[in-house]
Scaffold this motif. Structure first.
Motif, short mmCIF file in Angstrom:
data_model
loop_
_atom_site.label_atom_id
_atom_site.label_comp_id
_atom_site.label_asym_id
_atom_site.label_seq_id
_atom_site.Cartn_x
_atom_site.Cartn_y
_atom_site.Cartn_z
N LEU A 1 0.94 4.45 -10.66
CA LEU A 1 0.02 3.50 -10.17
C LEU A 1 -1.23 3.49 -11.35
CD1 LEU A 1 -0.07 3.79 -6.40
CD2 LEU A 1 1.00 2.50 -7.76
N SER B 1 -3.24 -1.05 -11.61
CA SER B 1 -1.90 -1.58 -11.32
C SER B 1 -1.45 -2.39 -12.54
CB SER B 1 -2.07 -2.56 -10.09
OG SER B 1 -3.24 -3.27 -10.16
N ASN C 1 -1.05 -0.25 -0.86
CA ASN C 1 -1.14 -1.57 -1.28
C ASN C 1 -2.59 -2.22 -1.12
OD1 ASN C 1 1.51 -2.15 -1.96
ND2 ASN C 1 2.19 -2.73 0.27
N ASN D 1 2.14 -2.46 -4.98
CA ASN D 1 2.00 -0.93 -5.54
C ASN D 1 3.42 -0.06 -4.92
OD1 ASN D 1 -0.28 -1.47 -6.91
ND2 ASN D 1 -1.48 -0.65 -5.39
#
Length: 719
Positions: free
Chosen positions: A574, A457, A516, A536
């Motif tokens: 991501l 992330s 997430n 995310n």
């Protein structure tokens, strides 16, 4: 009986008279062939008188053929011809040569010797190849503040132009070794004679060489102590003296002579004994260094008390000698009454630990930017001024070392495979500090430059910047739609990734959905807040809407390498890319630099033997607009403030973001403070087996107590 013969030339008349005398004395001894011979003489063998008469005739004819000069020289030649036993002498003097014969012999020997020397001089060629120790130097690396950091190479030597060596230093050496250097022909006859005498007379060799001879020995010959080498040295010195200027010879000598403590040349000697460059020496210090030329093992004061006494005595003599030859006034000499004590030992370099990682990075960059081949670089002589900041390097190393120790204390087995890559890069591209590993001698693998774990992330700012820069495409054929920080996206966990035609399916036939951290739902959320909270799911969809190719181009323009990217699939948004800590720090530095990216570099300038080496400037270019860069920075400031409010209160312009991966193989913290971007990553790899990342198993801490953040804040002094 009286014989009558016609008139003959004088020599033949002498010969005939000799024959007549023989006949008259031996008339009663008949010969078998009508000739007379003395009793007991073998038939057919002429007498001694007859032989001498024949030689006399031949000599007369030779003189006639040679001309008047031979006639004039003949009496002197006859005097030089030995006559033994000598007439008119008694005892041993009958067999001793005359003074004329001695003189003739000496002149002959001198003439033959001169001819032989002339032939030897003409046949002597100056070798094209120098001794390896005469050409090889070490490469010296410097911190950004100009202080020495490390050196590499087998030989500790650095060439210095003569103009950069103070005149007092030069004359201290000349006074000690060869005061007549500028007027002599390159050799010392008395020194050669003394050397030959001791070689043959006592089985040893003696000094007395000129500086030219010593230079020849340093760069062309071996250190073999023999008469043959001495003769070759003299011939080369004579020829070199006629082809090179005295200044060039002196410069070469000062740069190739041995000074002890592992050093060759005045520059490295000045650093080894006084911790300064040769240009900073005073005449007293120079006099001591000149004494070392007599033999460092005998004059280095650090080795023994006897050495110290010898060094003081010779140092004083050299200064007095400089006064004698008019190179130092008595009043100046009087200032130096106290011996300039050198360092007890040469200042060492911090090699083997972090500096070796720094040297490795700098050497690679130097060769590339200066277009230096490996062979040229290995010959040495380069002064490489790096961008590494000593204080920042120390702070970063200390922070990682503390984290390593803590991990070992908690779980030694898990921590054995732990790695902590870290780097600080300025907004202008300078690499200020890196953490490469615990010790380069035991681990050559550079953790700061490794591209083995995903960015996770921590990659989201590049997706955000690309969308702000290019807009999004919600239909296949429609134009782009502008995106702002307030644009809303679905922030719930498990939201399926959509394309203009419908859901995105992977190759296994499964519908792709984003996740997430903690499987948390956020509902509709602005992109600014999504980045600040590290949500995310909006960014996985944002990457698809923007175009994964555009996201990749933006990330590369900001500083990430194309080689770190894998397949162009939704997971790219991501952080499936595997950038190094240096590249992640460089990418975030682009946002802090108002969208302008400068390729990270580790060398600011290079010189070789006093001359600057041209460097290719690091590539720079605009990655995103200044407006987009500020929008990204604003979101990163919010991320830093929300996660670390107490620290943010004292560092208003600091930005930062944590990075995690869905498979828990890497944990990041990347952010900027005071125009410096720092990236820290923690991961596990068992280097004895493979480069495949392993689960962290808690060595990176928790979101509330993140180890990468602790290292980051400790390196920047924000704790």
């Amino acid at each position: 009986m009286q014989l009558k013969v016609p008139a003959l030339p004088p020599d033949e008349t002498v010969q005939l008279r000799t024959v007549e005398a023989g006949l008259s004395r031996n008339a009663d001894v008949p010969s078998g062939k009508g000739r007379f011979r003395p009793p007991g003489r073998p038939p057919g063998r002429p007498s001694g008188r007859r032989r001498r008469a024949a030689r006399s005739v031949a000599l007369s004819r030779l003189k006639a053929a040679a001309g008047p000069w031979a006639t004039r020289l003949a009496p002197y030649v006859r005097r030089l011809r030995p006559q033994y036993p000598r007439p008119g002498r008694t005892g041993w003097r009958r067999w001793a040569p005359s003074w004329r014969q001695w003189l003739g012999g000496v002149l002959t020997v001198l003439g033959v010797s001169a001819a032989a020397l002339g032939v030897a001089y003409a046949a002597t060629d100056i070798p094209k190849n120098l001794n390896s120790y005469a050409t090889q130097q070490d490469n010296v690396y410097f911190w950004s503040d100009g202080t020495p950091m490390a050196r590499t190479g087998w030989v500790r030597r650095q060439d210095m132009p003569l103009k950069d060596i103070p005149e007092d230093v030069r004359w201290a050496v000349l006074a000690a070794e060869n005061a007549s250097f500028y007027s002599d022909p390159g050799i010392s006859v008395s020194g050669l004679t003394r050397a030959v005498w001791r070689t043959f007379g006592e089985g040893d060799t003696q000094g007395g060489s000129t500086i030219t001879q010593q230079y020849v020995k340093n760069v062309y010959l071996s250190q073999d102590r023999s008469a043959g080498r001495k003769f070759t040295e003299a011939m080369l010195a004579l020829k070199l003296d006629s082809r090179m200027s005295k200044d060039d010879i002196l410069e070469g000598y000062l740069n190739t002579s041995w000074f002890g403590r592992g050093t060759y040349g005045m520059q490295r000697a000045a650093q080894a004994y006084y911790g300064k460059d040769v240009g900073e020496l005073n005449v007293s210090e120079a006099a001591f260094l000149a004494s070392l030329l007599k033999g460092a093992a005998l004059y280095d004061p650090a080795l023994s008390k006897a050495n110290h006494a010898r060094a003081v005595e010779r140092w004083s003599w050299i200064l007095d000698r400089m006064v004698d030859i008019g190179r130092l006034s008595p009043s100046e000499r009087a200032k130096y009454s106290e011996f300039p004590e050198p360092l007890k030992q040469a200042r060492g370099y911090d090699t083997g630990k972090q500096s070796d990682y720094l040297v490795e990075l700098a050497a690679q960059y130097a060769k590339k930017a200066a277009h230096i081949s490996d062979k040229q670089f290995d010959l040495g002589g380069y002064q490489i001024y790096t961008t590494f900041d000593r204080k920042r390097e120390t702070a970063l190393t200390d922070a990682v070392t503390k984290a390593r120790g803590k991990a070992r204390g908690q779980d030694a087995a898990t921590a054995r495979a732990a790695h902590y890559g870290a780097a600080s890069v300025a907004t202008d591209g300078r690499i200020l500090a890196v953490y490469g590993g615990p010790d380069h001698r035991t681990q050559g693998y550079n953790e700061s430059n490794a591209t083995t774990v995903p960015a996770g992330s921590a990659f989201l700012p590049f997706v955000y910047a690309s969308a702000l820069q290019s807009g999004v495409h919600t239909t296949r054929d429609g134009g782009p739609t502008e995106v702002t920080p307030q644009t809303l996206y679905d922030g719930d966990d498990g939201v399926p990734v959509m394309t203009p035609e419908g859901p995105y399916w992977d190759r296994s036939g499964k519908r792709v959905a984003a996740r997430n951290d903690g499987r948390k739902d956020y509902g509709r959320i602005s992109l600014h807040d999504a980045l600040a909270l590290s949500v995310n799911t909006p960014f996985m969809q944002l990457g698809m809407d923007t175009g994964l190719d555009r996201v990749r181009r933006t990330a590369q323009a900001a500083g990430l390498l194309s080689s770190s990217f894998g397949p162009q699939v939704p997971a790219l948004s991501l952080g499936s890319a595997t950038p190094s800590a240096i590249r992640m720090a460089s990418g975030y530095a682009t946002f802090a630099a108002a969208g302008t990216h400068v390729e990270p570099y580790s060398v600011s300038r290079i010189s070789r033997n006093g001359s600057q080496v041209r460097l290719t400037k690091p590539v720079s270019g605009r990655a995103v607009t200044a407006r987009v860069a500020e929008q990204v920075q604003a979101a990163l400031r919010s991320a830093f403030s929300l996660a670390h409010p107490a620290t943010a209160a004292t560092a208003a312009r600091a930005t930062g973001k944590a990075g995690t991966t869905q498979d828990d193989t890497a944990a990041w913290y990347v952010g900027t403070a005071a125009s410096v971007s720092t990236a820290v990553v923690a991961y596990r790899i068992d280097l004895t087996k493979s480069l495949e990342p392993l689960p962290l198993k808690g060595i990176a801490g928790t979101p509330a107590g993140s180890v990468p953040y602790d290292i980051w804040s400790g390196a920047l002094g924000l704790r």
